[in-house]
Design a protein around this motif. Structure first.
Motif, short mmCIF file in Angstrom:
data_model
loop_
_atom_site.label_atom_id
_atom_site.label_comp_id
_atom_site.label_asym_id
_atom_site.label_seq_id
_atom_site.Cartn_x
_atom_site.Cartn_y
_atom_site.Cartn_z
N GLN A 197 0.95 -1.13 0.20
CA GLN A 197 -0.08 0.03 -0.03
C GLN A 197 0.69 1.15 -0.07
OE1 GLN A 197 -3.41 -0.21 -0.27
NE2 GLN A 197 -3.10 -2.36 -0.51
N VAL A 198 2.07 1.27 0.52
CA VAL A 198 3.00 2.49 0.69
C VAL A 198 4.22 2.25 0.67
CG1 VAL A 198 2.92 2.06 3.17
CG2 VAL A 198 3.10 4.34 2.30
N PRO A 199 5.24 2.90 0.00
CA PRO A 199 6.64 2.77 -0.36
C PRO A 199 7.26 3.07 1.16
CG PRO A 199 5.96 5.01 -1.26
CD PRO A 199 4.64 4.20 -0.72
N PRO A 200 8.51 2.67 1.04
CA PRO A 200 9.52 2.82 2.42
C PRO A 200 9.82 4.33 2.25
CG PRO A 200 10.62 1.88 0.71
CD PRO A 200 9.25 1.81 0.07
N ALA A 201 9.93 4.82 3.50
CA ALA A 201 10.28 6.31 3.88
C ALA A 201 11.72 6.39 3.78
CB ALA A 201 9.84 6.68 5.16
N PRO A 202 12.27 7.20 2.62
CA PRO A 202 13.84 7.27 2.37
C PRO A 202 14.41 8.14 3.51
CG PRO A 202 12.69 8.61 1.08
CD PRO A 202 11.59 8.00 2.02
N GLY A 203 15.83 7.46 4.04
CA GLY A 203 16.48 8.42 4.98
C GLY A 203 16.23 8.50 6.43
N VAL A 204 15.28 7.31 6.83
CA VAL A 204 14.76 7.43 8.46
C VAL A 204 15.95 6.82 9.24
CG1 VAL A 204 12.81 6.79 9.77
CG2 VAL A 204 12.44 7.31 7.35
N SER A 205 15.97 7.46 10.27
CA SER A 205 16.89 7.16 11.47
C SER A 205 15.92 6.24 12.24
CB SER A 205 17.84 8.04 12.08
OG SER A 205 16.95 9.12 12.51
N SER A 206 16.57 5.40 13.23
CA SER A 206 15.87 4.64 13.98
C SER A 206 16.84 4.47 15.23
CB SER A 206 15.64 3.16 13.65
OG SER A 206 14.71 2.44 14.33
N PRO A 207 16.05 4.74 16.44
CA PRO A 207 14.80 5.24 16.63
C PRO A 207 14.43 6.61 16.07
CG PRO A 207 15.62 5.56 18.65
CD PRO A 207 16.84 4.98 18.03
N ILE A 208 13.14 6.85 15.74
CA ILE A 208 12.75 8.05 14.86
C ILE A 208 12.97 9.05 16.03
CG2 ILE A 208 11.06 6.97 13.35
CD1 ILE A 208 8.94 8.53 15.11
N PRO A 209 13.18 10.48 15.44
CA PRO A 209 13.36 11.73 16.39
C PRO A 209 12.49 12.19 17.58
CG PRO A 209 14.49 12.12 14.16
CD PRO A 209 13.54 10.84 14.20
N GLY A 210 10.98 11.83 17.10
CA GLY A 210 10.03 12.34 18.01
C GLY A 210 9.85 11.02 18.93
N GLU A 211 9.51 11.83 20.24
CA GLU A 211 9.47 10.94 21.56
C GLU A 211 8.49 11.55 22.60
OE1 GLU A 211 13.15 10.69 23.99
OE2 GLU A 211 13.47 12.97 23.79
#
Length: 116
Positions: free
Chosen positions: A51-65
């Protein structure tokens, strides 16, 4: 995915960071495929990749907390989300106490911020 889980995840993704738009587009296609064996609320996630493509350039964990503030005798904790290969992969609640977090805190007590 519960309403609480989806609401927290969506709020973590409101911050702008590399790949955030792509991850936001994944939220309607996320489902819970596993739970933490310790009994906490941490969830393993799976995105319907058809249904949806991968998100490019994502770090893990994501910056929102989200910070779970200390209340009463509790030590508080936090909530973070992880991505793998450009797809949301888990929503984790961690505790600063010896006891795991067994229910999602109400949105109005969480303190959302960006680490980036």
């Amino acid at each position: 995915m519960s309403i609480e889980e989806r609401s927290i995840l969506a709020r973590l993704l409101e911050f702008d960071f590399p790949g955030s738009e792509g991850l936001r587009a994944q939220v309607p296609f996320v489902s819970v495929v596993g739970v933490c064996p310790c009994g906490c609320v941490t969830r393993e996630l799976k995105v319907d990749r058809a249904q949806v493509p991968p998100a490019p350039g994502v770090s893990s964990p994501i910056p929102g907390e989200a910070e779970i503030p200390t209340r009463g005798g509790d030590y508080g904790g936090g909530i973070i989300a992880f991505a793998k290969d450009g797809y949301l992969s888990s929503l984790e609640a961690y505790s600063h106490d010896v006891e795991p977090i067994r229910s999602w805190p109400p949105m109005d007590v969480l303190i959302f911020r960006s680490r980036g």
